[in-house]
Design a protein around this motif. Structure first.
Motif, PDB file in Angstrom:
ATOM      1  N   GLU A  71       0.838  -1.211   0.000  1.00 23.23           N
ATOM      2  CA  GLU A  71       0.000   0.000   0.000  1.00 23.23           C
ATOM      3  C   GLU A  71       0.870   1.259   0.000  1.00 23.23           C
ATOM      4  N   SER A  72       1.892   1.311   0.858  1.00 17.18           N
ATOM      5  CA  SER A  72       2.727   2.514   0.888  1.00 17.18           C
ATOM      6  C   SER A  72       3.568   2.620  -0.379  1.00 17.18           C
ATOM      7  N   ALA A  73       4.021   1.507  -0.931  1.00 18.48           N
ATOM      8  CA  ALA A  73       4.786   1.556  -2.184  1.00 18.48           C
ATOM      9  C   ALA A  73       3.939   2.156  -3.305  1.00 18.48           C
ATOM     10  N   THR A  74       2.699   1.714  -3.404  1.00 22.87           N
ATOM     11  CA  THR A  74       1.799   2.218  -4.441  1.00 22.87           C
ATOM     12  C   THR A  74       1.572   3.717  -4.272  1.00 22.87           C
ATOM     13  N   LYS A  75       1.300   4.119  -3.042  1.00 19.73           N
ATOM     14  CA  LYS A  75       1.067   5.534  -2.737  1.00 19.73           C
ATOM     15  C   LYS A  75       2.307   6.376  -3.039  1.00 19.73           C
ATOM     16  N   GLU A  76       3.476   5.895  -2.610  1.00 17.28           N
ATOM     17  CA  GLU A  76       4.703   6.679  -2.733  1.00 17.28           C
ATOM     18  C   GLU A  76       5.177   6.787  -4.181  1.00 17.28           C
ATOM     19  N   ILE A  77       5.067   5.707  -4.938  1.00 20.84           N
ATOM     20  CA  ILE A  77       5.479   5.762  -6.350  1.00 20.84           C
ATOM     21  C   ILE A  77       4.611   6.766  -7.093  1.00 20.84           C
ATOM     22  N   ASP A  78       3.319   6.741  -6.803  1.00 20.50           N
ATOM     23  CA  ASP A  78       2.376   7.667  -7.435  1.00 20.50           C
ATOM     24  C   ASP A  78       2.644   9.121  -7.012  1.00 20.50           C
ATOM     25  N   LEU A  79       3.070   9.291  -5.769  1.00 26.42           N
ATOM     26  CA  LEU A  79       3.337  10.627  -5.241  1.00 26.42           C
ATOM     27  C   LEU A  79       4.604  11.244  -5.849  1.00 26.42           C
ATOM     28  N   TRP A  80       5.632  10.454  -6.045  1.00 25.14           N
ATOM     29  CA  TRP A  80       6.940  10.973  -6.459  1.00 25.14           C
ATOM     30  C   TRP A  80       7.182  10.912  -7.965  1.00 25.14           C
ATOM     31  N   PHE A  81       6.480  10.044  -8.657  1.00 26.64           N
ATOM     32  CA  PHE A  81       6.739   9.855 -10.092  1.00 26.64           C
ATOM     33  C   PHE A  81       5.462   9.878 -10.913  1.00 26.64           C
ATOM     34  N   SER A  82       5.610  10.368 -12.148  1.00 27.79           N
ATOM     35  CA  SER A  82       4.509  10.259 -13.105  1.00 27.79           C
ATOM     36  C   SER A  82       4.655   8.931 -13.845  1.00 27.79           C
ATOM     37  N   GLU A  83       3.597   8.463 -14.423  1.00 26.31           N
ATOM     38  CA  GLU A  83       3.609   7.198 -15.166  1.00 26.31           C
ATOM     39  C   GLU A  83       4.693   7.219 -16.247  1.00 26.31           C
ATOM     40  N   ALA A  84       4.869   8.376 -16.915  1.00 23.03           N
ATOM     41  CA  ALA A  84       5.839   8.500 -18.010  1.00 23.03           C
ATOM     42  C   ALA A  84       7.291   8.369 -17.538  1.00 23.03           C
ATOM     43  N   GLU A  85       7.517   8.570 -16.258  1.00 24.85           N
ATOM     44  CA  GLU A  85       8.888   8.468 -15.721  1.00 24.85           C
ATOM     45  C   GLU A  85       9.287   7.028 -15.388  1.00 24.85           C
ATOM     46  N   LEU A  86       8.335   6.103 -15.435  1.00 26.88           N
ATOM     47  CA  LEU A  86       8.607   4.714 -15.061  1.00 26.88           C
ATOM     48  C   LEU A  86       8.912   3.891 -16.314  1.00 26.88           C
TER      49      LEU A  86
END
Ligand code: DAT
Ligand code: MG
Length: 152
Positions: free
Chosen positions: A124-139
């Motif tokens: 849950e925190s990984a999902t939240k944090e990845i979304d908070l710090w990065f845009s989809e295009a950066e992954l």
């Protein structure tokens, strides 16, 4: 699972102490895939949201100040089998007094308030944090050469 992702951040003390390469190497050499990486000074809003679950703790203000000091952080997304739990093991216990000596904190940190690195503690925190710090295009999506051997 193999495609599990975790958010990992080298905090300003890790950048200032020029430990970025050594820390990145631990994840890389273990076989994990670097999905995203960037250096930035987080805004107070971003730092506060990242640590929102700790808002009521006495150290919250100091924690936000430390993360937004002006010395950058290195924000990353790592991917691979069990990366969330393994990332926590690579990072070590929150309090360096309890960190395994083989972990990043156990090797390099002495103070809980300057413990060098963050790693997501749950799906849950990984999902939240990845979304908070990065845009989809950066992954990024790609396969490292030895992926099949490491993640089998
Ligand atoms: P972790 O970073 O291991 O996930 P956490 O989520 O409980 O630990 O806390 C986030 C950060 O807050 C932690 O890395 C350092 C800081 N912190 C935690 N407890 C603290 C304390 N008692 N005094 C000062 N800073 C603390
Ligand atoms: Mg935490």
């Amino acid at each position: 699972t193999v495609s599990e992702r975790s958010f990992v951040m080298i905090k300003p003390d890790g950048v200032s102490r020029q430990l970025v390469g050594k820390i990145v190497s631990r994840f890389e050499e273990r076989g994990y895939k670097l999905v995203a990486i960037k250096s930035l000074t987080p805004s107070p809003a971003l730092a506060k949201e990242h640590y929102i679950d700790l808002a009521s703790r006495p150290f919250y203000g100091g924690l936000v100040k430390y993360i937004t000091s002006g010395t950058p952080v290195v924000a990353m997304v790592w991917e691979g089998k069990d990366i969330i739990r393994q990332g926590r093991r690579i990072v070590g216990a929150t309090n360096p007094l309890e960190s395994d000596p083989g972990s990043v904190r156990g090797q390099y940190a002495v103070s809980v308030g300057r413990n060098l690195i963050h790693a997501s503690d749950s799906f849950e925190s990984a999902t939240k944090e990845i979304d908070l710090w990065f845009s989809e295009a950066e992954l990024s999506s790609y396969e490292p050469t030895a992926w099949g051997w490491v993640m089998a």
